[in-house]
Design a protein around this motif. Structure first.
Motif, mmCIF file in Angstrom:
data_model
loop_
_atom_site.group_PDB
_atom_site.id
_atom_site.type_symbol
_atom_site.label_atom_id
_atom_site.label_comp_id
_atom_site.label_asym_id
_atom_site.label_seq_id
_atom_site.Cartn_x
_atom_site.Cartn_y
_atom_site.Cartn_z
ATOM 1 N N UNK A 210 0.851 -1.188 0.000
ATOM 2 C CA UNK A 210 0.000 0.000 0.000
ATOM 3 C C UNK A 210 0.881 1.231 0.000
ATOM 4 N N UNK A 211 0.603 2.149 -0.919
ATOM 5 C CA UNK A 211 1.409 3.348 -1.094
ATOM 6 C C UNK A 211 0.621 4.588 -0.677
ATOM 7 N N UNK A 212 1.189 5.385 0.219
ATOM 8 C CA UNK A 212 0.569 6.646 0.637
ATOM 9 C C UNK A 212 1.659 7.713 0.669
ATOM 10 N N UNK A 213 1.685 8.642 -0.288
ATOM 11 C CA UNK A 213 2.782 9.598 -0.363
ATOM 12 C C UNK A 213 2.697 10.748 0.625
ATOM 13 N N UNK A 214 1.537 10.945 1.249
ATOM 14 C CA UNK A 214 1.417 12.017 2.235
ATOM 15 C C UNK A 214 0.369 11.630 3.272
ATOM 16 N N UNK A 215 0.776 11.674 4.547
ATOM 17 C CA UNK A 215 -0.098 11.283 5.661
ATOM 18 C C UNK A 215 0.183 12.174 6.865
ATOM 19 N N UNK A 216 -0.830 12.304 7.717
ATOM 20 C CA UNK A 216 -0.657 12.959 9.006
ATOM 21 C C UNK A 216 -0.460 11.900 10.090
ATOM 22 N N UNK A 217 -0.043 12.340 11.263
ATOM 23 C CA UNK A 217 0.225 11.409 12.354
ATOM 24 C C UNK A 217 -1.011 10.592 12.710
ATOM 25 N N UNK A 218 -2.198 11.210 12.660
ATOM 26 C CA UNK A 218 -3.416 10.472 13.026
ATOM 27 C C UNK A 218 -3.815 9.459 11.958
ATOM 28 N N UNK A 219 -3.269 9.599 10.744
ATOM 29 C CA UNK A 219 -3.490 8.591 9.706
ATOM 30 C C UNK A 219 -2.619 7.359 9.926
ATOM 31 N N UNK A 220 -1.527 7.529 10.662
ATOM 32 C CA UNK A 220 -0.497 6.491 10.765
ATOM 33 C C UNK A 220 -0.462 5.745 12.085
ATOM 34 N N UNK A 221 -0.833 6.416 13.169
ATOM 35 C CA UNK A 221 -0.553 5.866 14.499
ATOM 36 C C UNK A 221 -1.134 4.474 14.688
ATOM 37 N N UNK A 222 -2.375 4.276 14.284
ATOM 38 C CA UNK A 222 -2.995 2.961 14.493
ATOM 39 C C UNK A 222 -2.375 1.890 13.615
ATOM 40 N N UNK A 223 -1.821 2.298 12.475
ATOM 41 C CA UNK A 223 -1.371 1.324 11.478
ATOM 42 C C UNK A 223 -0.061 0.643 11.837
ATOM 43 N N UNK A 224 0.834 1.360 12.492
ATOM 44 C CA UNK A 224 2.163 0.792 12.774
ATOM 45 C C UNK A 224 2.088 -0.498 13.588
ATOM 46 N N UNK A 225 1.417 -0.522 14.732
ATOM 47 C CA UNK A 225 1.357 -1.791 15.473
ATOM 48 C C UNK A 225 0.538 -2.856 14.763
ATOM 49 N N UNK A 226 -0.490 -2.455 14.025
ATOM 50 C CA UNK A 226 -1.313 -3.433 13.312
ATOM 51 C C UNK A 226 -0.485 -4.164 12.267
ATOM 52 N N UNK A 227 0.230 -3.423 11.437
ATOM 53 C CA UNK A 227 1.030 -4.067 10.384
ATOM 54 C C UNK A 227 2.138 -4.923 10.976
ATOM 55 N N UNK A 228 2.812 -4.419 11.996
ATOM 56 C CA UNK A 228 3.923 -5.174 12.568
ATOM 57 C C UNK A 228 3.434 -6.442 13.263
ATOM 58 N N UNK A 229 2.344 -6.354 14.007
ATOM 59 C CA UNK A 229 1.840 -7.538 14.703
ATOM 60 C C UNK A 229 1.238 -8.557 13.736
ATOM 61 N N UNK A 230 0.852 -8.106 12.544
ATOM 62 C CA UNK A 230 0.351 -9.025 11.516
ATOM 63 C C UNK A 230 1.485 -9.667 10.729
ATOM 64 N N UNK A 231 2.730 -9.240 11.008
ATOM 65 C CA UNK A 231 3.889 -9.822 10.336
ATOM 66 C C UNK A 231 4.419 -9.003 9.187
ATOM 67 N N UNK A 232 3.872 -7.804 8.981
ATOM 68 C CA UNK A 232 4.297 -6.962 7.872
ATOM 69 C C UNK A 232 5.115 -5.780 8.336
ATOM 70 N N UNK A 233 5.160 -4.750 7.487
ATOM 71 C CA UNK A 233 5.901 -3.529 7.805
ATOM 72 C C UNK A 233 5.027 -2.319 7.535
ATOM 73 N N UNK A 234 5.189 -1.309 8.381
ATOM 74 C CA UNK A 234 4.658 0.024 8.110
ATOM 75 C C UNK A 234 5.793 0.993 8.355
ATOM 76 N N UNK A 235 6.190 1.691 7.300
ATOM 77 C CA UNK A 235 7.332 2.600 7.371
ATOM 78 C C UNK A 235 7.026 3.868 6.594
#
Length: 267
Positions: A210-235
């Motif tokens: 999934x590609x997102x070229x511009x995001x705010x902190x509230x767009x990202x905060x929930x995603x980081x632990x979700x992707x990592x705990x599912x075995x993926x990456x959010x960077x």
């Protein structure tokens, strides 16, 4: 126990706070459904992005829940800014991610909550009210999708991958069009199933990038632990695992290095 009736405790286990967050997101999502597919009035914020009464009422509900259960925690939200807390905890909330989809009557919008502890996100919830889907995770507790474990896909070759984005035009506007062009030529399927839904598709094994070229902190905060705990990456687009990078890239982990190589070749 509902979020409105929870006692005020600060030193709770991550799983306890995650249960609270899932319930709070459900309550906020219920409010958005009152306006969904009703042609809600649309206003424009200072940055020209749309906002509706559903956005504002949903955030008010989230703040009400948090302040009742955790009165000393800080809160940062898209619609009403920041309330500083007296502990290392801060909730970062997006009451309605995908407002444009919501306005169109398309169900790919979500309620998002992330919880920081000393600036690091320790849990995340994304609830899709109109789809009846909720994905949530806490550090070390795994990722769950409507109560069952969620995992990224096992795809290891780009030619088998599904790539999603919110808007192809936004990728070009932010100077990332060549990245999408390259991926489009090397992957099996490309779709604009966007906003938080696209990232959750990666977390649940239904897409690989999934590609997102511009995001705010509230767009990202929930995603980081979700992707990592599912075995993926959010960077961010430099490959750093962060929710404050101003952009976002989700992968199933297996394809992370291949995608980063494409990004580095197309600066």
């Amino acid at each position: 126990m509902s979020a409105d009736s929870r006692p005020a405790h600060d030193d709770l286990a991550p799983r306890t706070m995650l249960d609270f967050a899932v319930d709070a997101a459900w309550q906020a999502g219920k409010i958005t459904l009152e306006y969904f597919q009703t042609g809600p009035a649309v206003e424009r914020k200072a940055d020209a992005s749309p906002v509706t009464l559903a956005d504002r009422r949903a955030e008010e509900k989230l703040r009400e829940c948090i302040q009742h259960a955790f009165p000393e925690h800080g809160i940062l939200g898209e619609e009403f800014g920041e309330v500083f807390g007296r502990t290392p905890y801060r909730w970062v909330v997006d009451p309605l991610d995908g407002t444009r989809s919501f306005i169109q009557g398309v169900p790919l919008y979500g309620v998002m909550l992330g919880l920081e502890y000393h600036g690091r996100v320790i849990l995340g919830v994304v609830h899709f009210p109109a789809l009846g889907e909720t994905v949530y995770a806490a550090k070390g507790e795994g990722c769950y999708w409507n109560g069952r474990r969620a995992h990224v896909s096992t795809v290891t070759h780009l030619e088998e991958a599904v790539v999603v984005a919110t808007s192809v035009q936004s990728l070009y506007d932010e100077g990332r069009g060549s990245v999408f062009d390259t991926l489009q030529g090397q992957t099996r399927l490309q779709r604009t199933w966007g906003d938080c839904y696209g990232h959750i598709l990666v977390a649940t094994g239904r897409a690989e990038v999934m590609l997102d070229p511009i995001l705010n902190i509230w767009d990202c905060a929930a995603l980081l632990p979700i992707l990592e705990e599912a075995g993926g990456t959010f960077t961010d687009w430099y490959g750093t695992a962060t929710h404050t990078g101003g952009n976002g890239l989700s992968t199933n982990g297996h394809l992370f290095r291949q995608v980063m190589e494409i990004i580095q070749r197309n600066p």
